[in-house]
Design a protein around this motif. Structure first.
Motif, PDB file in Angstrom:
ATOM      1  N   GLY A  14       0.796  -1.220   0.000  1.00 30.79           N
ATOM      2  CA  GLY A  14       0.000   0.000   0.000  1.00 30.79           C
ATOM      3  C   GLY A  14       0.828   1.268   0.000  1.00 30.79           C
ATOM      4  O   GLY A  14       0.279   2.366  -0.177  1.00 30.79           O
ATOM      5  N   SER A  16       4.271   3.786  -1.124  1.00 31.38           N
ATOM      6  CA  SER A  16       4.709   4.441  -2.357  1.00 31.38           C
ATOM      7  C   SER A  16       6.225   4.578  -2.399  1.00 31.38           C
ATOM      8  O   SER A  16       6.880   4.671  -1.348  1.00 31.38           O
ATOM      9  CB  SER A  16       4.079   5.832  -2.479  1.00 31.38           C
ATOM     10  OG  SER A  16       2.672   5.763  -2.532  1.00 31.38           O
ATOM     11  N   VAL A  63       0.351  -2.490 -13.921  1.00 33.62           N
ATOM     12  CA  VAL A  63       0.688  -1.290 -13.143  1.00 33.62           C
ATOM     13  C   VAL A  63      -0.227  -0.113 -13.448  1.00 33.62           C
ATOM     14  O   VAL A  63      -0.141   0.920 -12.779  1.00 33.62           O
ATOM     15  CB  VAL A  63       2.153  -0.866 -13.378  1.00 33.62           C
ATOM     16  CG1 VAL A  63       3.104  -2.021 -13.086  1.00 33.62           C
ATOM     17  CG2 VAL A  63       2.359  -0.344 -14.793  1.00 33.62           C
ATOM     18  N   ARG A  66      -1.715   2.655 -10.995  1.00 34.15           N
ATOM     19  CA  ARG A  66      -0.917   2.718  -9.770  1.00 34.15           C
ATOM     20  C   ARG A  66       0.431   3.408  -9.995  1.00 34.15           C
ATOM     21  O   ARG A  66       0.942   4.070  -9.100  1.00 34.15           O
ATOM     22  CB  ARG A  66      -0.664   1.310  -9.225  1.00 34.15           C
ATOM     23  CG  ARG A  66      -1.917   0.535  -8.894  1.00 34.15           C
ATOM     24  CD  ARG A  66      -1.594  -0.778  -8.197  1.00 34.15           C
ATOM     25  NE  ARG A  66      -0.797  -1.672  -9.024  1.00 34.15           N
ATOM     26  CZ  ARG A  66       0.377  -2.177  -8.677  1.00 34.15           C
ATOM     27  NH1 ARG A  66       0.907  -1.875  -7.502  1.00 34.15           N
ATOM     28  NH2 ARG A  66       1.029  -2.994  -9.488  1.00 34.15           N
ATOM     29  N   MET A  82       5.390   5.196  -7.946  1.00 30.43           N
ATOM     30  CA  MET A  82       4.709   3.920  -7.717  1.00 30.43           C
ATOM     31  C   MET A  82       3.869   4.031  -6.458  1.00 30.43           C
ATOM     32  O   MET A  82       4.411   4.255  -5.362  1.00 30.43           O
ATOM     33  CB  MET A  82       5.739   2.795  -7.577  1.00 30.43           C
ATOM     34  CG  MET A  82       6.703   2.704  -8.750  1.00 30.43           C
ATOM     35  SD  MET A  82       7.776   1.256  -8.672  1.00 30.43           S
ATOM     36  CE  MET A  82       8.736   1.618  -7.215  1.00 30.43           C
ATOM     37  N   ASN A  83       2.582   3.914  -6.621  1.00 28.16           N
ATOM     38  CA  ASN A  83       1.643   3.992  -5.496  1.00 28.16           C
ATOM     39  C   ASN A  83       0.936   2.660  -5.305  1.00 28.16           C
ATOM     40  O   ASN A  83       0.909   1.815  -6.205  1.00 28.16           O
ATOM     41  CB  ASN A  83       0.610   5.088  -5.738  1.00 28.16           C
ATOM     42  CG  ASN A  83       1.233   6.465  -5.842  1.00 28.16           C
ATOM     43  OD1 ASN A  83       2.247   6.767  -5.206  1.00 28.16           O
ATOM     44  ND2 ASN A  83       0.622   7.324  -6.649  1.00 28.16           N
ATOM     45  N   ASN A  84       0.357   2.504  -4.132  1.00 24.81           N
ATOM     46  CA  ASN A  84      -0.403   1.279  -3.815  1.00 24.81           C
ATOM     47  C   ASN A  84       0.417   0.029  -4.166  1.00 24.81           C
ATOM     48  O   ASN A  84      -0.072  -0.879  -4.837  1.00 24.81           O
ATOM     49  CB  ASN A  84      -1.737   1.275  -4.551  1.00 24.81           C
ATOM     50  CG  ASN A  84      -2.658   0.171  -4.074  1.00 24.81           C
ATOM     51  OD1 ASN A  84      -2.520  -0.342  -2.968  1.00 24.81           O
ATOM     52  ND2 ASN A  84      -3.594  -0.210  -4.925  1.00 24.81           N
ATOM     53  N   LEU A  85       1.628   0.007  -3.706  1.00 21.68           N
ATOM     54  CA  LEU A  85       2.519  -1.105  -4.032  1.00 21.68           C
ATOM     55  C   LEU A  85       2.028  -2.409  -3.416  1.00 21.68           C
ATOM     56  O   LEU A  85       1.463  -2.422  -2.310  1.00 21.68           O
ATOM     57  CB  LEU A  85       3.938  -0.784  -3.569  1.00 21.68           C
ATOM     58  CG  LEU A  85       4.682   0.186  -4.494  1.00 21.68           C
ATOM     59  CD1 LEU A  85       5.853   0.844  -3.779  1.00 21.68           C
ATOM     60  CD2 LEU A  85       5.149  -0.526  -5.749  1.00 21.68           C
ATOM     61  N   LYS A  86       2.272  -3.477  -4.147  1.00 26.23           N
ATOM     62  CA  LYS A  86       1.840  -4.810  -3.742  1.00 26.23           C
ATOM     63  C   LYS A  86       3.066  -5.719  -3.613  1.00 26.23           C
ATOM     64  O   LYS A  86       4.089  -5.467  -4.252  1.00 26.23           O
ATOM     65  CB  LYS A  86       0.877  -5.383  -4.780  1.00 26.23           C
ATOM     66  CG  LYS A  86      -0.317  -4.508  -5.070  1.00 26.23           C
ATOM     67  CD  LYS A  86      -1.149  -5.097  -6.202  1.00 26.23           C
ATOM     68  CE  LYS A  86      -2.351  -4.218  -6.529  1.00 26.23           C
ATOM     69  NZ  LYS A  86      -3.179  -4.780  -7.616  1.00 26.23           N
ATOM     70  N   ASP A  89       4.935  -6.608  -6.658  1.00 27.75           N
ATOM     71  CA  ASP A  89       5.772  -5.599  -7.317  1.00 27.75           C
ATOM     72  C   ASP A  89       7.245  -5.737  -6.913  1.00 27.75           C
ATOM     73  O   ASP A  89       8.104  -5.038  -7.471  1.00 27.75           O
ATOM     74  CB  ASP A  89       5.295  -4.188  -6.953  1.00 27.75           C
ATOM     75  CG  ASP A  89       3.922  -3.868  -7.508  1.00 27.75           C
ATOM     76  OD1 ASP A  89       3.113  -3.271  -6.770  1.00 27.75           O
ATOM     77  OD2 ASP A  89       3.668  -4.209  -8.679  1.00 27.75           O
TER      78      ASP A  89
END
Length: 125
Positions: A14, A16, A63, A66, A82-86, A89
């Motif tokens: 979640g 960045s 991606v 995001r 990069m946002n809302n990283l999982k 990723d």
């Protein structure tokens, strides 16, 4: 001629990060810059690129929504927000420059002329 990727690190799901790709020894104006990543045990994946001259962008579905690619021509640098990283990723991220502007969006790695050294992004709690 050099590309320097930086900005990787450890981030919680979640979170960045912003990666940078700085060019030296040449100007990015006549190139497209692509971002690729390689996760452990997986093939390298090209997922985003930007044509420096006109700002056209491409994102892979993995991606889209995001990640945001942008450029600062004055600094000869491309950024990847990069946002809302999982966790998926997690990978080593590479930037690369292609003079094949018309087909750079296909993210075919052999069409990219110059490569940065990679920066590690780890998404984990």
């Amino acid at each position: 001629v050099q590309l320097q990727a930086s900005g990787g690190g450890l981030v919680q799901p979640g979170g960045s990060l912003r990666l940078s790709c700085a060019a030296s020894g040449f100007t990015l104006d006549d190139y497209a810059i692509g971002w690729f990543r390689q996760a452990p045990g997986k093939e390298r994946e090209g997922f985003s690129c930007i044509v420096i001259r006109d700002g056209n962008t491409f994102y892979a579905d993995s991606v889209k929504g995001r990640f945001t690619i942008s450029r600062d021509s004055a600094k000869n640098t491309v950024y990847l927000q990069m946002n809302n990283l999982k966790p998926e990723d997690t990978a080593v991220y590479y930037c690369a420059a292609s003079s094949q502007i018309a087909t750079a969006w296909l993210m075919v790695d052999y069409e990219y002329d110059y490569w940065g050294q990679g920066t590690l992004v780890t998404v984990s709690s």
